[in-house]
Design a protein around this motif. Structure first.
Motif: not given
Length: 327
Positions: A115-124, A128-135, A147-154, A288-289
């Protein structure tokens, strides 16, 4: 373990291909009909194969309802290797004296990790970034590249503060210095709130309005159907993240896709879907999903522990002992 004479053995259906060495434990006391082709494909096949069985080993994909039970008069115990039991008609089982068991606790920490990994992957915006690079589209660095959203301190809002929700809250507060809000039918004790990093109870509208990120970890019930719809999404902060590791029906998928398309939400992550394994096409087209195929508990040690607990529950009931984890 002492073997039981062949003629005295109860019959058990294992409805999905699963770790053979664990299923072999059942063979000491039961005649086991396994499913070598991964899964039973239709409700009619499940009904036919269960008709002469005393026990059933199932996962979340097999539905146990009154019509099936009427065709299975010998059934004594249904053991699912999932923690959720929304695929089982508990009232119909109880009316027929059938014991239902599930697999709580053994998947808590692994599911919280995911759950936390999915939160990090979505917010950051990792997907999208991996698909962009692979393409081959990455040709230069820029300041605002994915540029995404911060997790720490949120502020993290958790809807469903059971074992998994609490494990996520501890990760958030202790590992990422997050402020944790939660919504539950009942407020937790002060001691549990303190153990979860000082988590604070909120009504759902307030939680949605205050949270930078919202994570759904509640058990499914008819009351939870489309708990998060267009109205609830409109209450969330602009740019917020929504993550669902509960059940697909909790989120109105069309409303979520629209909120992502119009920029109301910053990102989302889904591990569960209303019609799974089919996925609503509107989700596949949404920006962004992050989408994953219901794998929150899928580490090898945890999946083996889930299967072993399901088998141990079956063995207990078939041998006349109380089940380890009844529903």
């Amino acid at each position: 373990m002492t073997s039981v004479a062949h003629s005295e053995r109860p019959r058990v259906l294992v409805a999905r291909a699963v770790f053979p060495d664990i299923i072999d434990l059942l063979r000491e006391v039961a005649e086991v009909e396994a499913t070598p082709d991964d899964a039973i494909s239709t409700p009619e096949t499940l009904r036919r194969r269960l008709a002469d069985k005393q026990g059933a080993f199932i996962t979340g994909s097999e539905r146990i309802d009154a019509a099936l039970l009427d065709a299975c008069p010998l059934l004594r115990v249904v053991s699912t290797m999932t923690v959720g039991v929304d695929h089982i008609d508990l009232a119909a089982c109880a009316a027929r004296g059938i014991i239902v068991t599930h697999a709580p606790d053994v998947l808590t920490e692994t599911t919280a990790d995911f759950g936390f990994a999915l939160l990090l992957a979505a917010a950051r915006r990792v997907g999208e970034a991996e698909r962009y690079l692979r393409a081959g589209q990455w040709t230069k660095w820029s300041v605002d590249l994915f540029a995404g959203a911060d997790i720490h301190g949120a502020t993290l809002g958790i809807v469903g503060m059971g074992r998994i929700g609490q494990a996520i809250a501890r990760r958030a507060a202790l590992g990422f210095d997050m402020r944790v809000l939660y919504h539950n039918r009942n407020r937790l004790s002060e001691a549990i709130e303190a153990d979860c990093g000082g988590a604070q109870h909120r009504a759902l509208p307030a939680l949605l309005a205050e949270s930078d990120h919202v994570l759904l970890a509640l058990p499914y019930s008819p009351q939870a159907y489309h708990l998060i719809g267009a109205g609830e999404l409109a209450l969330m902060k602009p740019g917020a993240t929504l993550v669902n590791i509960a059940r697909g029906g909790v989120v109105d998928e069309a409303a979520l896709a629209q909120a992502l398309h119009n920029g109301r939400l910053g990102a989302a992550g889904l591990d569960v879907f209303e019609g799974e394994p089919a996925v609503n096409p509107v989700l596949l087209a949404a920006p962004r999903l992050v989408l994953t195929p219901h794998i929150a508990s899928s580490s090898l040690p945890t999946r083996r522990a889930m299967a072993r607990l399901a088998v141990d529950n079956l063995l207990a009931v078939l041998q006349g002992r109380p089940p380890l984890t009844p529903v």
